[in-house]
Design a protein around this motif. Structure first.
Motif, PDB file in Angstrom:
ATOM      1  N   SER A   1      89.366  -1.269  37.173  1.00 30.45           N
ATOM      2  CA  SER A   1      89.083  -2.700  37.265  1.00 30.45           C
ATOM      3  C   SER A   1      90.326  -3.575  37.233  1.00 30.45           C
ATOM      4  CB  SER A   1      88.170  -3.135  36.115  1.00 30.45           C
ATOM      5  OG  SER A   1      86.940  -2.466  36.188  1.00 30.45           O
ATOM      6  N   TRP A   2      91.436  -3.023  36.749  1.00 29.27           N
ATOM      7  CA  TRP A   2      92.605  -3.888  36.603  1.00 29.27           C
ATOM      8  C   TRP A   2      93.921  -3.264  37.078  1.00 29.27           C
ATOM      9  CZ3 TRP A   2      96.867  -2.986  33.445  1.00 29.27           C
ATOM     10  CH2 TRP A   2      96.748  -1.913  32.568  1.00 29.27           C
TER      11      TRP A   2
ATOM     12  N   HIS B   1      87.875   2.085  33.055  1.00 28.58           N
ATOM     13  CA  HIS B   1      88.402   0.736  32.837  1.00 28.58           C
ATOM     14  C   HIS B   1      89.609   0.433  33.728  1.00 28.58           C
ATOM     15  CE1 HIS B   1      85.814  -0.109  29.393  1.00 28.58           C
ATOM     16  NE2 HIS B   1      85.993   1.175  29.073  1.00 28.58           N
TER      17      HIS B   1
ATOM     18  N   HIS C   1      88.871  -8.387  32.724  1.00 29.60           N
ATOM     19  CA  HIS C   1      88.056  -7.199  32.432  1.00 29.60           C
ATOM     20  C   HIS C   1      87.661  -7.165  30.956  1.00 29.60           C
ATOM     21  CE1 HIS C   1      86.543  -3.126  32.596  1.00 29.60           C
ATOM     22  NE2 HIS C   1      87.348  -2.802  31.597  1.00 29.60           N
TER      23      HIS C   1
ATOM     24  N   ASP D   1      85.147  -9.019  35.429  1.00 32.44           N
ATOM     25  CA  ASP D   1      86.083  -8.403  36.366  1.00 32.44           C
ATOM     26  C   ASP D   1      86.319  -9.303  37.572  1.00 32.44           C
ATOM     27  OD1 ASP D   1      86.312  -6.201  34.756  1.00 32.44           O
ATOM     28  OD2 ASP D   1      84.986  -4.938  35.954  1.00 32.44           O
TER      29      ASP D   1
END
Length: 170
Positions: free
Chosen positions: A42-43, A39, A136, A141
């Motif tokens: 993605s950010w 995860h 996300h 995303d």
């Protein structure tokens, strides 16, 4: 246009950044986005470990050439994660992520980053990271190549201390 769910403040004198995100999703899902490398990529960036763990050490790759080192200094699952933040050519700092459930479908995420060299730059950067996290968590995303889009505008707003009145968590 939807109001941003991100609000924050840069305290240049105290070298401190405070941010909030009304995060879509339950606390468990937001915690997973903070600690699971599948995860974070993605950010926030690519971890050199599968997941952040209590007492752990890890590198966070911001791009192909730049990484920062981190140690978990506080670990209270689904409530608080605090890390050292050792970014190249900067003084060591500390960032904490606090979580509180506001409803079954929303969690309040607070980010406090202390002892930063440039609070305005960090506020703008955290603002963008939290926008990417929000997307996300919504399953949409954002392209990582667009991270810097709008960053300079955010630097101007945080530098003028006008931002906290322009965007409040929704």
């Amino acid at each position: 246009m939807q109001t941003s769910a991100v609000a924050g403040r840069a305290d240049m004198a105290a070298r401190h950044v405070s941010m909030q995100l009304a995060a879509p999703g339950p606390v468990d899902r937001v915690w997973q986005a903070l600690t699971d490398g599948r995860h974070t990529v993605s950010w926030l960036g690519r971890l050199n470990v599968e997941r952040v763990v209590e007492g752990g050490h890890f590198d966070l790759w911001h791009d192909e050439d730049v990484s920062s080192r981190h140690t978990v200094v506080q670990w209270h699952p689904r409530r608080l994660l605090a890390l050292t933040w050792d970014f190249p050519e900067e003084h060591s700092s500390r960032v904490s992520f606090g979580l509180a459930e506001t409803s079954a479908s929303t969690a309040m995420l607070t980010v406090h980053h202390e002892s930063v060299d440039d609070a305005v730059s960090y506020a703008a950067g955290w603002h963008r990271h939290l926008q990417f996290l929000e997307a996300h968590l919504r399953g949409r995303d954002l392209p990582l190549g667009e991270f810097w889009t709008g960053y300079d505008d955010l630097v101007g707003l945080y530098g003028a201390d006008q931002f906290s009145s322009d965007a409040r968590p929704t």
